[in-house]
Design an enzyme around this catalytic site. Structure first.
Site, PDB file in Angstrom:
ATOM      1  N   LYS A   1     -10.088  37.023  29.252  1.00 27.18           N
ATOM      2  CA  LYS A   1     -10.614  36.155  28.197  1.00 27.18           C
ATOM      3  C   LYS A   1     -10.003  34.773  28.258  1.00 27.18           C
ATOM      4  O   LYS A   1     -10.654  33.789  27.902  1.00 27.18           O
ATOM      5  CB  LYS A   1     -10.382  36.781  26.815  1.00 27.18           C
ATOM      6  CG  LYS A   1     -11.351  37.911  26.522  1.00 27.18           C
ATOM      7  CD  LYS A   1     -11.569  38.076  25.038  1.00 27.18           C
ATOM      8  CE  LYS A   1     -12.572  39.183  24.757  1.00 27.18           C
ATOM      9  NZ  LYS A   1     -12.683  39.510  23.333  1.00 27.18           N
TER      10      LYS A   1
ATOM     11  N   LYS B   1     -21.070  46.409  33.828  1.00 25.83           N
ATOM     12  CA  LYS B   1     -21.361  47.041  32.539  1.00 25.83           C
ATOM     13  C   LYS B   1     -22.363  46.200  31.735  1.00 25.83           C
ATOM     14  O   LYS B   1     -22.319  44.970  31.815  1.00 25.83           O
ATOM     15  CB  LYS B   1     -20.034  47.128  31.775  1.00 25.83           C
ATOM     16  CG  LYS B   1     -20.021  48.130  30.652  1.00 25.83           C
ATOM     17  CD  LYS B   1     -18.626  48.215  30.058  1.00 25.83           C
ATOM     18  CE  LYS B   1     -18.731  47.990  28.563  1.00 25.83           C
ATOM     19  NZ  LYS B   1     -17.451  48.140  27.867  1.00 25.83           N
TER      20      LYS B   1
ATOM     21  N   LYS C   1     -22.960  42.433  25.784  1.00 26.85           N
ATOM     22  CA  LYS C   1     -23.683  41.692  24.753  1.00 26.85           C
ATOM     23  C   LYS C   1     -23.608  40.192  25.000  1.00 26.85           C
ATOM     24  O   LYS C   1     -24.343  39.429  24.403  1.00 26.85           O
ATOM     25  CB  LYS C   1     -23.142  42.039  23.369  1.00 26.85           C
ATOM     26  CG  LYS C   1     -21.676  41.732  23.204  1.00 26.85           C
ATOM     27  CD  LYS C   1     -21.156  42.212  21.870  1.00 26.85           C
ATOM     28  CE  LYS C   1     -19.636  42.173  21.898  1.00 26.85           C
ATOM     29  NZ  LYS C   1     -19.025  42.648  20.682  1.00 26.85           N
TER      30      LYS C   1
END
Ligand code: TRP
Length: 330
Positions: A112, A194, A197
């Protein structure tokens, strides 16, 4: 007494089909056997810059989706993380037991902070300690999490053991609950990744709020592999295998039966069938969601009740922890 299970999702976007099969559907199945606590982790969400109005709206969106997906607020405790300030209070104490090096090793922090290089804030760094507090403050026995959160759960276990060792037995050391095989849903465009969103490619992700036409179109354009046979082979045919998984989860048909059903028919009719099966699954869910979401008064009642239950439990743990830490009682 039933064992406690706790989990949460960030209100950063609409929920995806991956979150439904990987998390929400399992939670609803577990909530009768376990004492369930399900939260919307808005405090975690602000480790990445959020627009206030959107965050407020999305928090209620996720609450409504939990309910539409089958969380029963009269059976489980459904709450919003920021409504229970005890999480932050416990986080401080746990922070003082966590080494800088431990937080630095968290792969999600590394990922992140490179994704948001302009905002590498301290909250992002201590994010896993807040997650540990979420879990430990309720003495959760089981925590359903995906692969990407396992390292955070390991830290949680270490912190529980550390506190117990230093101050005497206080916290339950939680176990991860790994959902059954096949619950990991991959991107429709890059099936090695994966389903996310936050994927910039809109076609890669199915949202539970997608319309029937959007679902059909995303499935029609889903990336398959070279070849034409509908055969489950994760390694060599990740695209088709992901669609087989989705079809299996939506219809309950076995992989062997699915392979037989589409033997010799090629990819196009298979993709069509997966699309229809997903429409049959998502469409009623979406309708239920829209109905629940439109009644904010009831949603607010649900989270108020949840916060009251959660706080009562959280306060009890925190009181014990404060005492053991050596704080003078007020
Ligand atoms: N970090 C989790 C995620 O991004 C969300 C989360 C926060 C969580 N607190 C939690 C999950 C406690 C399980 C238990 O997926």
């Amino acid at each position: 007494m039933k064992p406690t299970i706790l989990s949460g999702m960030q209100p950063t976007n609409d929920l995806t089909l991956g979150q439904y099969f990987g998390a929400l559907r399992n939670w609803t199945e577990l909530q009768r056997e376990y004492n369930g606590l399900f939260c919307v982790v808005d405090l975690h969400a602000i480790t990445v810059r959020q627009e206030p109005a959107k965050l407020r709206r999305r928090t209620l969106d996720v609450v409504a989706m939990y309910l539409a997906g089958g969380i029963d607020a009269s059976v489980s405790t459904l709450f919003v993380q920021s409504h229970v300030p005890e999480h932050c209070q416990l986080q401080w104490i746990l922070s003082c037991l966590t080494s800088f090096g431990e937080c630095s090793r968290m792969t999600q922090f590394k990922d992140k902070s490179s994704q948001h290089a302009d905002n590498v804030n301290v909250g992002l760094f201590t994010y896993p300690i807040l997650m540990a507090a979420d879990i430990l403050i309720y003495n959760a026995d089981l925590v359903p999490v995906g692969e990407d959160q396992k390292q955070h759960l390991e830290l949680t276990r270490n912190l529980a053991e550390r506190f117990n060792h230093i101050y005497s037995d206080t916290f339950t050391v939680p176990e991860p609950f790994i959902p059954k095989v096949g619950a990991k849903i991959m991107s429709l465009q890059e099936p090695e990744k994966k389903m996310s969103k936050s994927d910039p490619n809109e076609r890669a992700t199915l949202f539970l709020t997608d319309t029937d036409d959007q679902i059909r179109s995303k499935l029609r354009r889903a990336v398959t592999d070279s070849g034409s046979e509908v055969i489950y082979d994760q390694e060599h045919r990740p695209g088709v295998s992901n669609l087989i998984t989705l079809y299996h989860l939506a219809t309950n048909k076995s992989v062997a039966d699915i392979e037989k059903e589409f033997d010799g028919r090629g990819y196009a009719p298979f993709k069509e069938a997966v699309g229809e099966a997903l429409v049959d699954l998502i469409s009623p869910l979406r309708q239920k969601y829209l109905e629940i979401r439109s009644d904010e008064e009831s949603l607010n009642k649900v989270i108020k009740m949840g916060a009251e239950h959660a706080r009562e439990r959280a306060r009890r743990t925190l009181r014990k922890v404060y005492k053991k830490t050596g704080f003078v009682e007020l």
